[in-house]
Design a protein around this motif. Structure first.
Motif, PDB file in Angstrom:
ATOM      1  N   ILE A 106       0.865  -1.164   0.000  1.00  0.00           N
ATOM      2  CA  ILE A 106       0.000   0.000   0.000  1.00  0.00           C
ATOM      3  C   ILE A 106       0.912   1.227   0.000  1.00  0.00           C
ATOM      4  O   ILE A 106       1.681   1.441   0.938  1.00  0.00           O
ATOM      5  N   ALA A 107       0.840   2.013  -1.059  1.00  0.00           N
ATOM      6  CA  ALA A 107       1.638   3.230  -1.166  1.00  0.00           C
ATOM      7  C   ALA A 107       0.694   4.423  -1.076  1.00  0.00           C
ATOM      8  O   ALA A 107      -0.207   4.568  -1.910  1.00  0.00           O
ATOM      9  N   ALA A 108       0.886   5.249  -0.057  1.00  0.00           N
ATOM     10  CA  ALA A 108       0.077   6.459   0.125  1.00  0.00           C
ATOM     11  C   ALA A 108       0.764   7.595  -0.632  1.00  0.00           C
ATOM     12  O   ALA A 108       1.902   7.955  -0.328  1.00  0.00           O
ATOM     13  N   ILE A 109       0.059   8.124  -1.616  1.00  0.00           N
ATOM     14  CA  ILE A 109       0.614   9.126  -2.521  1.00  0.00           C
ATOM     15  C   ILE A 109      -0.243  10.392  -2.465  1.00  0.00           C
ATOM     16  O   ILE A 109      -1.474  10.308  -2.571  1.00  0.00           O
ATOM     17  N   THR A 110       0.403  11.536  -2.327  1.00  0.00           N
ATOM     18  CA  THR A 110      -0.297  12.819  -2.351  1.00  0.00           C
ATOM     19  C   THR A 110       0.178  13.600  -3.571  1.00  0.00           C
ATOM     20  O   THR A 110       1.383  13.686  -3.831  1.00  0.00           O
ATOM     21  N   ILE A 111      -0.796  14.141  -4.311  1.00  0.00           N
ATOM     22  CA  ILE A 111      -0.495  14.924  -5.516  1.00  0.00           C
ATOM     23  C   ILE A 111      -1.262  16.243  -5.465  1.00  0.00           C
ATOM     24  O   ILE A 111      -2.114  16.443  -4.602  1.00  0.00           O
TER      25      ILE A 111
ATOM     26  N   ARG B  68      -4.095   5.848  -3.099  1.00  0.00           N
ATOM     27  CA  ARG B  68      -3.455   4.637  -2.596  1.00  0.00           C
ATOM     28  C   ARG B  68      -3.193   3.736  -3.790  1.00  0.00           C
ATOM     29  O   ARG B  68      -4.118   3.386  -4.530  1.00  0.00           O
ATOM     30  N   LEU B  69      -1.930   3.403  -3.974  1.00  0.00           N
ATOM     31  CA  LEU B  69      -1.547   2.402  -4.963  1.00  0.00           C
ATOM     32  C   LEU B  69      -1.517   1.090  -4.208  1.00  0.00           C
ATOM     33  O   LEU B  69      -0.813   0.961  -3.206  1.00  0.00           O
ATOM     34  N   VAL B  70      -2.306   0.115  -4.662  1.00  0.00           N
ATOM     35  CA  VAL B  70      -2.416  -1.174  -3.986  1.00  0.00           C
ATOM     36  C   VAL B  70      -1.950  -2.248  -4.955  1.00  0.00           C
ATOM     37  O   VAL B  70      -2.606  -2.507  -5.971  1.00  0.00           O
TER      38      VAL B  70
END
Length: 96
Positions: free
Chosen positions: A5-10, A51-53
């Motif tokens: 699980i990658a938490a990404i903010t853009i 979230r990249l899962v």
């Protein structure tokens, strides 16, 4: 199977561009040894948060095989220009 699980903010104003970049990066994940599944999810309450899962056969498939590959660098080249902060990554295993 484990899930990365990658938490990404853009910047939400660049959401369409970011989503296109992740779609372009998907084949690099799919070609990786130990790859199982892929999804990109966007927060409804906080549209700048994604979230990249990614499902992997093992943590090693992600952290050693994929991260040591050209596919990882291609993913970073495509997606990282959109990151407005550090990406937080964790690995989860289903227990129930």
């Amino acid at each position: 199977m484990i899930r990365e699980i990658a938490a990404i903010t853009i910047d939400p104003a660049r959401a369409a561009e970011f989503e296109a970049a992740v779609a372009a990066a998907r084949p690099h994940f799919e070609a990786a040894r130990g790859f199982v599944s892929f999804a990109l999810e966007r927060s409804i309450e906080r549209p700048e948060c994604y979230r990249l899962v990614v499902g992997w056969e093992s943590v090693e498939a992600h952290m050693v095989d994929f991260r040591g590959s050209g596919g990882f660098q291609a993913w970073r080249d495509l997606a990282s220009p959109f990151f407005v902060g550090p990406v937080a990554v964790e690995h989860l295993a289903r227990v129930i």
